[in-house]
Design a protein around this motif. Structure first.
Motif, PDB file in Angstrom:
ATOM      1  N   GLU A 140      -2.770   7.718  -5.798  1.00 49.04           N
ATOM      2  CA  GLU A 140      -2.236   6.607  -5.011  1.00 49.04           C
ATOM      3  C   GLU A 140      -0.731   6.473  -5.212  1.00 49.04           C
ATOM      4  O   GLU A 140      -0.266   6.244  -6.331  1.00 49.04           O
ATOM      5  N   GLN A 192       2.939   3.329  -1.571  1.00 53.31           N
ATOM      6  CA  GLN A 192       2.397   2.881  -0.284  1.00 53.31           C
ATOM      7  C   GLN A 192       1.939   4.096   0.515  1.00 53.31           C
ATOM      8  O   GLN A 192       2.335   5.228   0.207  1.00 53.31           O
ATOM      9  N   LYS A 247       0.474  -1.045   1.133  1.00 49.88           N
ATOM     10  CA  LYS A 247       0.907  -1.040  -0.275  1.00 49.88           C
ATOM     11  C   LYS A 247      -0.306  -0.847  -1.180  1.00 49.88           C
ATOM     12  O   LYS A 247      -1.334  -1.497  -0.999  1.00 49.88           O
ATOM     13  N   TYR A 248      -0.140   0.056  -2.174  1.00 47.45           N
ATOM     14  CA  TYR A 248      -1.219   0.246  -3.148  1.00 47.45           C
ATOM     15  C   TYR A 248      -1.066  -0.768  -4.269  1.00 47.45           C
ATOM     16  O   TYR A 248       0.066  -1.107  -4.621  1.00 47.45           O
ATOM     17  N   PRO A 249      -2.141  -1.280  -4.833  1.00 50.69           N
ATOM     18  CA  PRO A 249      -3.532  -1.019  -4.471  1.00 50.69           C
ATOM     19  C   PRO A 249      -3.868  -1.645  -3.115  1.00 50.69           C
ATOM     20  O   PRO A 249      -3.426  -2.772  -2.828  1.00 50.69           O
ATOM     21  N   ILE A 250      -4.608  -0.908  -2.334  1.00 48.96           N
ATOM     22  CA  ILE A 250      -4.959  -1.370  -0.996  1.00 48.96           C
ATOM     23  C   ILE A 250      -5.878  -2.592  -1.102  1.00 48.96           C
ATOM     24  O   ILE A 250      -6.838  -2.586  -1.869  1.00 48.96           O
ATOM     25  N   SER A 264      -7.917   4.867   0.403  1.00 52.29           N
ATOM     26  CA  SER A 264      -8.293   4.538  -0.969  1.00 52.29           C
ATOM     27  C   SER A 264      -8.273   5.786  -1.860  1.00 52.29           C
ATOM     28  O   SER A 264      -8.820   6.823  -1.484  1.00 52.29           O
TER      29      SER A 264
END
Lengths: 391, 215
Positions: A15, A18, A386-389, A354
């Motif tokens: 991840e 983004q 943006k992670y975390p989704i 994810s």
């Protein structure tokens, strides 16, 4: 994270900060709109008897062709930067203008592989090219073509290497050029011969077909080396193996004829510690397992108009393939509302992002893709990717 | 000497994608060495193509098999058709077909034509890059039961709607069924521009037209 880290992290199924965005910018229409340039009505110049011959002479000078082509792709990457893409594909082609009485314009483009490309204009007057017919419909014609064009085949590799190197040198610190290797082996085998004739040959002259495939595989691998020498870190192989309802050939037949070639390509790319992503239009569901078997790192396109759903592809391949694309270009990125684009981006992120391994992109490019809608697409990725989704 | 098993052999060889074996059976019929009529041989070819169509639609066969079996059938029919007595078999109807203006693709269109002819339709091929007026005039001239338009490029999809508008302007829209297909089109698009049907592939297109005749 910068653009490169973002792309490479996603390519490694991790991840990033983004969801990365890749552009497929290349059409003059899109580029001119973004760069604020007026269209060049090339077809009108060809139609004009006063300019036709000089255009032909000029375009057939290698130096002029290459500098014009390079300049167009500089604009494509500038456009991609303006839109906020992390990467954009880069494709080299070498063509020559040739007199042709079958064409209404009297001139067509011949590419080095034996394909005829007809010219037309989009609704703004920009040049568009369409593959129209083969030049080598018989075994004898094909043999004669490759023998006659041998020096140009070699030259095209040199030019492609220079082209990609210049783009990497000039833009590589701001955006990732995803360098397209030579036109795909499958396409290059059948398009110079024609699909009907090529299909007949696969049943009636398998020895000839094997010779054609071996020739293009060998050529592709040399071309690929050049593209990788240029500094491109992710290589794109474009080869339309499928059409709207499914593969052009069964997965078994594709494996039998082309499997070894694709394995060699993936091996060559990995040997140089690069990544290989594969573009095919059409309904590619029956080929997904093959893409994994052949060693591809990712696939790009997944055409919604061919019924391909991102979530289903992710479900099938898990994280064995990086997925890129799937944003519709038949309606969404042509006429879609901001809300529709935002919804589509959210859905794509939810379906595939994810754990990394997803790069958002339009499914394809064509002159009517609207730059404003590409901007909305990027804005939506920045808003929801943006992670975390958390969609 | 060909036996009364010829139609079955003809079907089997075509469905085995064996051009030589198929043409050998056809040769028996052409030379009069078979105890079957030309019509029975033609029917066998048509039945084989029905099976090809089902295999294609069922995902068992792909475009390559569809194209090659169509080419085998075409070769067979080139020898059998001239031997058919005139009026022995009335065409199911006329279909006018073409690829829209600006689009040069002909593979899907040609597959459609090949299979339509084998299914018993008279087909008028307008070719590729066909302007609106040519489609509209062809409907006037040939009075077909269906007009088929192929469109592979998103940038030329607007042409489909223009042809339908052209038919309306000429007062011909209700005299012909319009069917469209090609990579750039969808069921939804076909409905929006006012066509009667969308064909995801050539075989489905022919099925749809047959249903129109039946109804």
């Amino acid at each position: 994270m910068d653009f490169k880290q973002r792309i490479m992290t996603a390519m490694n199924h991790e991840e990033p900060d983004q969801v990365p965005v890749m552009g497929l910018i290349m059409d003059p229409s899109t580029v001119n709109q973004i760069m604020g340039k007026e269209p060049v009505d090339f077809v009108a110049m060809i139609k004009n008897p006063d300019t036709k011959d000089s255009i032909k002479d000029m375009m057939n000078q290698d130096e002029f062709w290459n500098s014009t082509y390079q300049s167009n792709w500089n604009d494509a990457l500038e456009s991609s930067l303006k839109l906020g893409f992390d990467a954009n594909w880069t494709i080299y082609a070498f063509m020559q203008l040739v007199e042709d009485s079958e064409s209404s314009l009297g001139l067509v483009w011949h590419d080095v592989f034996g394909r005829v490309w007809e010219m037309g204009s989009d609704n703004k007057g920009n040049l568009i090219l369409n593959y129209s017919r083969p030049l080598c419909p018989t075994e004898e014609a094909w043999e004669a073509w490759v023998e006659e064009k041998a020096p140009i085949f070699e030259k095209a590799i040199e030019y492609a290497t220079d082209f990609h190197k210049k783009l990497v040198d000039d833009y590589g610190d701001r955006i990732m050029p995803i360098g397209c290797a030579a036109p795909g082996i499958f396409e290059n085998c059948w398009q110079p011969i024609g699909f009907v004739e090529f299909t007949k040959f696969t049943f009636q002259k398998p020895g000839f077909v094997k010779r054609v495939i071996d020739f293009y595989t060998d050529y592709y691998l040399k071309y690929l080396e050049g593209v990788m020498r240029s500094g491109v870190e992710v290589v794109l192989g474009g080869d339309d193996l499928a059409q709207k309802t499914g593969p052009m050939m069964s997965p078994e037949m594709t494996e039998k004829l082309f499997g070894e070639s694709y394995r060699h390509i993936a091996e060559a790319v990995h040997k140089r510690d690069r990544k290989f992503i594969f573009h095919s239009c059409g309904n590619i569901y029956p080929l997904l397992d093959k893409f994994i078997e052949w060693g591809f790192d990712g696939i790009i396109t997944m055409e919604p108009t061919a019924g391909v759903e991102l979530g289903k592809v992710r479900e099938h391949v898990g994280h064995k393939l990086v997925l890129i694309g799937n944003l519709d270009v038949s309606y969404l990125l042509v006429k879609g509302s901001r809300q529709e684009i935002e919804d589509a981006v959210k859905r794509a992120i939810k379906d595939a992002a994810s754990g990394g391994g997803y790069i958002l992109s339009a499914a394809h490019s064509h002159p009517y893709v609207d730059p404003s809608r590409l901007e909305w697409m990027v804005e939506a990725v920045h808003k929801y990717g943006k992670y975390p989704i958390s969609i | 000497m060909m036996s009364n098993k010829t139609p079955q052999k003809l079907k089997d060889s075509l469905l085995s994608l064996d051009m030589d074996a198929t043409m050998e059976q056809v040769d028996f019929v052409v030379k009069g060495d078979a105890d079957v009529t030309v019509q029975e041989a033609v029917d066998a070819v048509a039945e084989a193509l029905e099976v090809v169509g089902k295999r294609f639609q069922g995902g068992e066969w792909f475009l390559a098999e569809l194209v090659y079996s169509g080419e085998i059938a075409k070769s067979a029919m080139e020898l059998l058709s001239p031997l058919m007595s005139s009026g022995a078999s009335q065409p199911l109807g006329t279909i006018v077909v073409g690829t829209v203006a600006g689009d040069l693709h002909d593979l899907g269109k040609n597959i459609f034509i090949n299979y339509s002819k084998s299914a018993g339709f008279e087909v008028v091929d307008l070719g590729i890059d066909v302007p609106v007026e040519k489609f509209v005039s062809a409907v006037d001239e040939y009075k077909p039961l269906a007009l088929g338009m192929s469109c592979l490029l998103t940038i030329t999809s607007e042409e489909v709607g223009k042809v339908i508008e052209g038919l309306k302007d000429r007062g011909n829209r209700d005299k012909v069924k319009v069917i469209v297909g090609g990579a750039a089109l969808t069921e939804e698009f076909a409905r929006e521009v006012g066509s009667d049907a969308f064909a995801p592939d050539a075989i489905t297109g022919i099925d749809i037209i047959k249903k129109w005749i039946a109804s």
